[in-house]
Design a protein around this motif. Structure first.
Motif, short mmCIF file in Angstrom:
data_model
loop_
_atom_site.label_atom_id
_atom_site.label_comp_id
_atom_site.label_asym_id
_atom_site.label_seq_id
_atom_site.Cartn_x
_atom_site.Cartn_y
_atom_site.Cartn_z
N ALA A 312 40.87 38.18 41.67
CA ALA A 312 41.17 38.53 43.06
C ALA A 312 40.89 37.34 43.94
O ALA A 312 39.96 36.57 43.71
N ILE A 313 41.72 37.17 44.97
CA ILE A 313 41.57 36.00 45.85
C ILE A 313 42.12 36.32 47.22
O ILE A 313 43.15 36.98 47.35
N GLY A 324 37.22 36.37 43.40
CA GLY A 324 36.56 37.35 42.54
C GLY A 324 36.85 37.03 41.10
O GLY A 324 38.01 36.88 40.70
N THR A 325 35.81 36.92 40.29
CA THR A 325 35.98 36.48 38.92
C THR A 325 35.55 37.54 37.91
O THR A 325 34.92 38.53 38.25
N ASP A 326 35.88 37.30 36.67
CA ASP A 326 35.53 38.20 35.58
C ASP A 326 34.28 37.66 34.89
O ASP A 326 34.36 36.90 33.93
N GLY A 327 33.11 38.02 35.43
CA GLY A 327 31.85 37.60 34.84
C GLY A 327 31.09 36.57 35.64
O GLY A 327 29.92 36.31 35.35
N ILE A 355 39.37 41.77 46.28
CA ILE A 355 38.70 41.34 47.50
C ILE A 355 39.62 41.60 48.67
O ILE A 355 40.84 41.45 48.57
N ASP A 356 39.05 41.99 49.81
CA ASP A 356 39.81 42.00 51.04
C ASP A 356 38.87 41.68 52.18
O ASP A 356 37.65 41.78 52.06
N ILE A 357 39.42 41.26 53.31
CA ILE A 357 38.63 40.82 54.45
C ILE A 357 39.14 41.49 55.71
O ILE A 357 40.35 41.53 55.97
#
Length: 371
Positions: A312-313, A324-327, A355-357
């Motif tokens: 996610a970005i 957002g990463t996996d781990g 992710i959201d802002i």
């Protein structure tokens, strides 16, 4: 239906929803759980829930959560939440997607029981359930989007596409009655500027409805791969497609970007637009930023990124990008400075799916595997 008042001992649950005390919220794409961080603080407050959260929608001071254990209505103004389950009228507790329409109705897509609609204009509200027997194309509803111009609702299902409009009811588009490329739909995005509706499929590329159907696949276009995992329409109306074979930009003609051009990885999980039209891409091999001519790639080998699988970005309108990463938790890049939010610091789990802002406050929401 149960209403709960939250305590600071909420971390005892297996899965958590985290949110700051700031009085605003934002919508989040498909995710498993969520967290929020205010722009001026690194202090987190945790709100517990024993289920995975797959989608979020904002309605004023209320956040609606689609979870594996039903629907949760979070009131961030007073710190309470209300749970809705099969005991309250849901056909299943396995809720996959959520959207709030122009009339304040809440639409919930389920994994295998159709669509549930909550009209809470008069409390405690009433539930209406739509399934294939009512005209729904498929009972697995993967995504929902609202047309902000004509207020209709669009659905991506495992049996094709649907449009619902008050006074008109249900319209179904599938491979039997239309030129849509596949019934296995992954996502839907409405282009409010043109009225076109774009569907990403799991096996046949992209189908767009704009009066008539147009399909783009690897067979008839330069689409990088027929599994279209993300669709973003930028401020100029260009369509960006993240696929399992690279990225495409479509502005009437196709441009393909892969690792050969500078993309971090060809399996693309997310696409986001940043300031001045800069595009960001989350891939299985890191994150990439593209300003229209130059690529910048960030990996664990050359930056402060904690994990190369960027699922996610999003950017927050300034110089910051949140990954957002996996781990590896949530990694924030501000100019050249990296900040990581991992389990041992603030975040309830390191695998981040979305992710959201909030554009008004800069509030960050993070969807994680466990909170």
């Amino acid at each position: 239906m149960k209403t709960h008042w939250l305590s600071k001992l909420g971390l005892v649950a297996l899965l958590t929803l985290c949110v700051t005390l700031a009085p605003s919220q934002t919508q989040l794409g498909m995710s498993n759980n969520a967290a929020s961080l205010a722009p001026s603080t690194s202090t987190w407050q945790s709100y517990t829930n024993t289920n995975y959260i797959r989608d979020l929608a904002r309605e004023g001071d209320i956040v609606w959560a689609a979870t594996g254990g039903g629907v949760v209505r979070w009131n961030l103004a007073n710190g309470s939440y209300t749970e809705f389950t099969t005991a309250d009228g849901l056909p299943t507790n396995n809720i996959w997607s959520v959207a709030v329409d122009a009339f304040g109705r809440k639409w919930f897509g389920t994994w295998d029981h159709g669509v549930c609609v909550l009209d809470d204009s008069t409390l405690p509200g009433t539930w209406t359930i739509y399934t294939m027997a009512d005209g729904l194309a498929g009972n697995k509803v993967m995504d929902i989007d609202v047309d902000n111009i004509d207020t209709s609702i669009w659905f991506a299902t495992n049996g094709g596409a649907n449009r619902y409009a008050d006074g008109w009811g249900w319209t179904t588009y599938n491979t039997s009655n239309s030129a849509i490329a596949s019934n296995q739909l992954w996502s839907v995005a409405v282009d409010d500027a043109t009225g076109w509706v774009w569907f990403g499929t799991m096996d046949a590329g992209v189908s767009a409805l704009g009066g008539t159907w147009t399909t783009y696949s690897t067979a008839n276009s330069d689409l990088a791969n027929d599994f279209v995992s993300a669709i973003t329409i930028d401020g100029s109306g260009n369509k960006w497609f993240g696929t399992f074979g690279g990225v495409n930009k479509f502005d009437g003609t196709w441009t393909t970007y892969t690792t050969t051009a500078g993309l971090a990885g060809n399996i693309v999980y997310d696409v986001a637009e940043g300031p001045s039209g800069t595009m960001w891409f989350g891939t299985e091999s890191g994150a990439s930023k593209f300003d229209g001519s130059t690529w910048s790639t960030f990996t664990t080998a050359n930056s402060g990124l904690m994990n190369d699988s960027v699922q996610a970005i999003i950017t927050d309108g300034s110089t910051r990008a949140w990954l957002g990463t996996d781990g590896g938790g949530v990694n924030m890049l501000d100019g050249s400075i990296w900040t990581s939010y991992i389990t041992t610091i603030t975040l309830v789990y390191n695998t981040v799916f979305a992710i959201d802002i909030d554009p008004t406050t800069g509030h960050k929401w993070f969807g994680t595997q466990r909170g």
